[in-house]
Design an enzyme around this catalytic site. Structure first.
Site, PDB file in Angstrom:
ATOM      1  N   GLU A  51       0.882  -1.176   0.000  1.00 57.74           N
ATOM      2  CA  GLU A  51       0.000   0.000   0.000  1.00 57.74           C
ATOM      3  C   GLU A  51       0.911   1.215   0.000  1.00 57.74           C
ATOM      4  O   GLU A  51       1.672   1.400   0.957  1.00 57.74           O
ATOM      5  CB  GLU A  51      -0.847   0.030   1.271  1.00 57.74           C
ATOM      6  CG  GLU A  51      -1.918  -1.020   1.344  1.00 57.74           C
ATOM      7  CD  GLU A  51      -2.996  -0.830   0.301  1.00 57.74           C
ATOM      8  OE1 GLU A  51      -3.199   0.316  -0.145  1.00 57.74           O
ATOM      9  OE2 GLU A  51      -3.602  -1.833  -0.081  1.00 57.74           O
ATOM     10  N   CYS A  74      -2.281   8.333   4.064  1.00 54.34           N
ATOM     11  CA  CYS A  74      -2.109   8.165   2.621  1.00 54.34           C
ATOM     12  C   CYS A  74      -3.400   8.518   1.900  1.00 54.34           C
ATOM     13  O   CYS A  74      -3.392   8.886   0.741  1.00 54.34           O
ATOM     14  CB  CYS A  74      -1.619   6.774   2.267  1.00 54.34           C
ATOM     15  SG  CYS A  74      -2.501   5.496   3.107  1.00 54.34           S
TER      16      CYS A  74
END
Ligand code: FDA
Length: 935
Positions: A692, A726
């Site tokens: 990720e 994020c």
């Protein structure tokens, strides 16, 4: 914001083209056959605007104070008293709160002047004890302080009282009455607290012209009323109490269900009605202290109040009735005829900002449970309308959906703490204090059940107070990394052979242990990761969710699948673990992401080496404690804190590791990917990488967006946890028609946010994680200054790794600040000339993690669904805060390799499928296929 006829026409076509038959023929023609730019479509739009304005005029007493004064004079001529309420946009900034206060001050002055010329009307200007104020206003506390939030009651109460004092002072000077409206449940306790505290101040202690609203639909209201009565007796001066049923029933029900919190309102209308009558009785019994105002359009309730006041022998006019402007006018006239004192709640202000109020009234008038609908639209019989709610109770047979306890068959997210509850705030504060007493301890690394202390240490500091050492954690080197691989390798056969159900059970037990320690764990996050209260709590909930979700997923995937039903052959499709998994986790969701990756790998049957981020090694040690406490077999999980470039790299390239689960920056992710692409000597398989990575996430604000919502959503997405997610928004792309207005509101909203240490409950923007992060973000800000117009840069506190929020406007889509990830509170604002251009800009980076759209155009929403190709698209809400199971999370493009965390494909990546075929034909005899080879 629909300003032009063309815009209105476009929306009409988008919403109603499929249902044009509901309109008159001429309108259908305008919708069907004309472009939204044509004269016909614009004429239809004009007619719709006119009708909407007319509808608003029914419920809103004018757009300006002058118009409101005209409406008041008209009311008084009908022997109706008034209370004025100023409609406005949601208060998103202190500037807006100050403006709201000023408008009320002006309003009080204007009303006082005007009232001198009003003819006296005895029925409404006096009560049983003599003259009462003719000037009467109602106001909402959330409008007086933009950060009004129950999580921080001390600051909230102090700030609101600062703004309320001048208003109360002005009211005392001009002899006006002020009622504090009651809003959503989450504000109730703080509203009551402010009301009581300010009226205890010397200046207002003897002032009797203040009132408060209580809502009968809340289960807690009877207790609140009794507490209020005790308080009034102690204060010695009466107050006014307006009793209403409550205007946010749908909202309260939905919000409570979404959060899995107890629903604070009654489920059934008759329950509210019974409570209303019970509260009326208490109020009338105490009419001298509580000066009751019975606010309803329900003739049963009005009749009940009239009968109760007769029964209790109340003097004439001791009870006031109140009704809303534009609602139940026939009932108003009847009450006046009966010689009752009646006040009309008259909101005034612009139509668009007043839309929320208008929608509440329309919902009320159209709801099946609405008294007005039953009486005036459905023409119910008088007996029915006057029926006692007790009768309805007797006839109510069925249980409602909300009555059932949540099913255990389906996955439920762990409910976040409701910080409007004092008990939760106290627990959290206690946990913070308790964690404070445990700071500075030393934590070993763990391998094969053995605690190992090393000479080298990681010193973990509190980002809010860098002098404070949260803990010292053993720092693994290459030797320990080597040993951890060997441990994992040797433990693999036994762990792999452990039945999937037993492995899942370890996860469920870990979840239970984590739940027991949830506030303590969140408190560690506040100290070590600099997470504000809500964010810390949410991270722990997410960690619990992963444990439960992946445990359940494994139970789903574990049974071998029979591929066909052919006699004589059995084909079984089974999963096996990949082997030794290395988990490399970030610091920004220090418990959730570490737990998620680790538990997925473990439950799939892999042995795991857990390498947390250096900055949050103490929280990782707590996770290891939890896994040890539930008796997870020693070799299955190792805790290996250390430096990424040292142990991380060694583990990634080791021939005996099989799987790398990584969450972190693009640069490191690509580096890991490149490393594993090279097979090293002794390696017996191709490694799997699940990564990720970063994002450069954009929110598009359309020209018709609800700007209150868009500003709030952008603020939360870009500046929550100082932008260190994020998923955070780092670009907001605004259609030029609303660009300047949005920007202006955004800037003042952010200026009002609280920047401070994470342990302060009111903090919205905490510090960055460490000095290195701060230096990087500062460098980006320097670059950004050459690329756009810096419209906001807030001074940061001195202590702690803070960077004050920065907004850079007029940024070009190709600018560095619009292309490169910045892990901090820096937002680029870009202008788009059209929706197409906005989409193009949004997609103009190699990342594709999250994205958002604020729009009320069905066509644009549909376009975004199709073309805004990001991993997680959010429409008309913030773009952070994905929930396990509900919003499985992960990106496309350079934002990640792998399937979504918290989703149904995630576990598959930690396993590899095998197919086993057996010929079961024995000398011509074929047994039935019913083999269920569990893994
Ligand atoms: P009616 O008898 O039709 O009752 C409708 C109400 O019942 C709904 O609004 C809801 O409260 C409740 N209800 C509906 N379905 C239900 C269900 N399934 N189970 C349980 N309850 C259900 N409101 C507020 O929240 N804060 C405020 O400050 C004010 N101020 C105010 C001032 C004045 C002068 C008036 C007249 C009203 C208010 N209100 C308010 C609005 C008030 O709460 C209420 O929404 C309306 O008055 C409609 O309720 P009635 O009693 O008139 O009608």
């Amino acid at each position: 914001m629909l300003k032009t006829g063309e815009q209105v026409a476009r929306h009409l076509q988008e919403y109603f083209l499929d249902h044009a038959e509901i309109f008159p023929i001429a309108v259908q023609w305008g919708l069907n056959f004309a472009s939204h730019r044509s004269a016909a479509a614009r004429a239809v739009a004009l007619a719709v605007r006119r009708n909407t304005t007319r509808m608003a005029q029914r419920f809103i007493a004018g757009a300006t104070p002058a118009e409101a004064l005209t409406a008041i004079r008209k009311l008084r001529r009908q022997s109706l008293a008034f209370t004025l309420d100023l409609l406005g946009e949601a208060t998103l900034s202190e500037e807006e709160a100050a403006t709201y206060q000023r408008r009320y001050l002006d309003l009080l002055a204007a009303l006082a002047t005007a009232s001198r010329n009003w003819e006296p009307v005895e029925l409404i200007d006096t009560d049983q004890a003599g003259p009462i104020p003719r000037v009467n206003v109602s106001l909402k506390l959330t409008a007086l302080y933009s950060q009004f939030d129950a999580i921080d009651p001390e600051r909230g109460a102090a700030r609101v009282k600062e703004r309320l004092r001048p208003l109360f002072r002005a009211a005392t000077e001009v002899g006006a009455f002020v009622t504090i409206d009651m809003e959503q449940y989450r504000y109730k306790d703080l509203t009551l607290r402010v009301f009581k505290e300010i009226l205890e101040e010397d200046e207002f202690q003897a002032w009797p012209q203040a009132g408060i609203v209580l809502q009968a639909y809340l289960r807690e209201t009877e207790q609140d009323l009794r507490d209020l009565l005790t308080w009034v007796k102690a204060r010695g001066t009466p107050i006014g109490v307006r009793l209403v049923r409550g205007a946010y029933w749908d909202y309260e029900t939905v919000i409570a269900r979404q959060h899995d919190w107890p629903v604070p309102v009654f489920h059934r209308k008759w329950e509210t009605d019974i409570n209303f009558e019970r509260l009326v009785t208490i109020l009338l019994e105490q009419y001298q202290l509580l000066r009751p105002a019975i606010a309803t359009h329900n003739i049963r309730s009005i009749a009940y109040a009239l009968a109760a006041s007769q029964r209790l022998g109340l003097p004439e006019r001791a009870v006031e009735f109140q009704m809303l402007y534009g609602m139940g006018d026939a009932i108003k006239a009847a009450l006046v005829q009966l010689g009752q004192r009646l006040r009309v709640y008259a909101p005034f202000g612009e139509l668009i900002p007043g839309m929320g109020y208008l929608v509440r009234r329309l919902l009320e008038n159209t709801s099946n449970d609405s008294f007005l609908r039953q009486s005036f639209v459905e023409h119910a019989a008088v007996d029915e309308l006057l029926q006692s709610p007790e009768e309805e109770r007797l006839h109510d047979s069925g249980a409602l959906a909300g009555d059932q306890p949540p099913s255990h068959e389906v996955f439920h997210n762990e409910p976040e703490l409701d910080f409007a509850q004092e008990e939760n705030r106290r627990r959290f504060q206690d946990a913070l204090t308790s964690v404070c007493q445990q700071l500075g301890r030393t934590y070993p690394l763990m391998m094969n059940g053995e605690a190992i202390f090393t000479k080298a240490e990681i010193v973990s500091r509190n980002p809010s107070h860098p002098d404070e050492i949260v803990g010292r954690v053993a720092r693994a080197g290459v030797a320990e990394a080597e040993r951890s691989v060997s441990t994992a390798w040797h433990a693999l056969p036994t762990w792999r052979a452990t039945p999937a159900a037993a492995r899942a059970d370890y996860l469920f037990r870990a979840a239970a242990a984590m739940r027991d320690r949830r506030v303590e764990l969140a408190a560690w996050e506040v100290r070590e990761a600099g997470k504000p209260w809500r964010e810390a709590d949410a991270d722990v909930c997410e960690a619990i969710d992963y444990l439960i979700y992946y445990g359940r997923e494994m139970l789903r995937l574990a049974p071998a699948r029979q591929l066909d039903d052919l006699a004589g052959e059995v084909n079984a499709y089974v999963y096996q673990p990949r082997g030794v998994a290395v988990v490399i986790a970030p610091w920004n969701f220090p418990l959730a992401i570490l737990t998620g990756m680790t538990s997925a790998a473990l439950v799939a049957g892999n042995t795991v080496i857990m390498k947390p981020a250096e900055q949050t090694s103490v929280i990782a040690a707590k996770l290891m404690e939890i896994f040890s406490s539930i008796g997870l077999p020693a070799g299955a999980l190792s805790y290996l804190p250390g430096l990424g470039e040292e142990v991380g790299e060694h583990l990634v390239t080791h021939p005996r590791t099989n799987l790398i689960a990584f969450t972190g920056s693009l640069a490191v992710g690509l580096h890991i990917n490149a490393l594993v692409a090279q097979t090293v000597e002794g390696q017996r398989g191709i490694k799997k990488v699940i990564a990720e990575l970063g994002g450069k996430n954009a929110i598009i604000v359309d020209d018709d967006a609800d700007l209150d919502e868009a500003v709030l959503g952008t603020v939360a997405s870009a500046f929550g946890y100082a932008g260190q997610k994020c998923s955070a928004c780092s670009r907001v792309i605004v259609l030029e028609q609303v660009y300047e207005l949005f920007l202006r509101r955004l800037v003042v909203a952010i200026r009002s946010l609280r920047i401070g240490p994470a342990e302060d409950p009111g903090t919205f923007v905490p510090p960055l994680i460490d000095d290195e992060a701060r230096q990087k973000v500062r460098h980006s800000i320097t670059v950004a200054k050459g690329e756009g117009r810096v419209v906001l840069q807030i001074q940061e506190p001195r202590e702690g790794y803070f960077v004050g929020p920065v907004i850079v406007a007029d940024v070009s889509p190709q600018a560095v600040i619009a292309q490169e990830e910045i892990f901090g509170p820096v937002l680029a604002v870009l202008k788009a000339r059209s929706f197409d251009e906005a989409l193009e800009i949004a997609l103009g980076t190699p990342y594709a993690l999250t994205g958002g759209l604020y729009s009320r155009s069905p066509a644009h929403i549909e376009r975004a669904r199709q073309d805004l190709r990001v991993g997680n698209l959010y429409i008309n809400r913030k773009i952070t805060g994905a929930l396990v199971g509900r919003q499985p999370f992960g990106g496309l493009g350079l934002s990640g390799i792998g399937a979504k965390a918290g989703g149904s494909d995630y576990l598959l990546q930690f396993m590899e499928p095998r197919v086993i075929t057996e010929n079961t034909l024995r000398r011509g005899f074929a047994p039935r296929n019913d083999g269920d080879t569990r893994q």
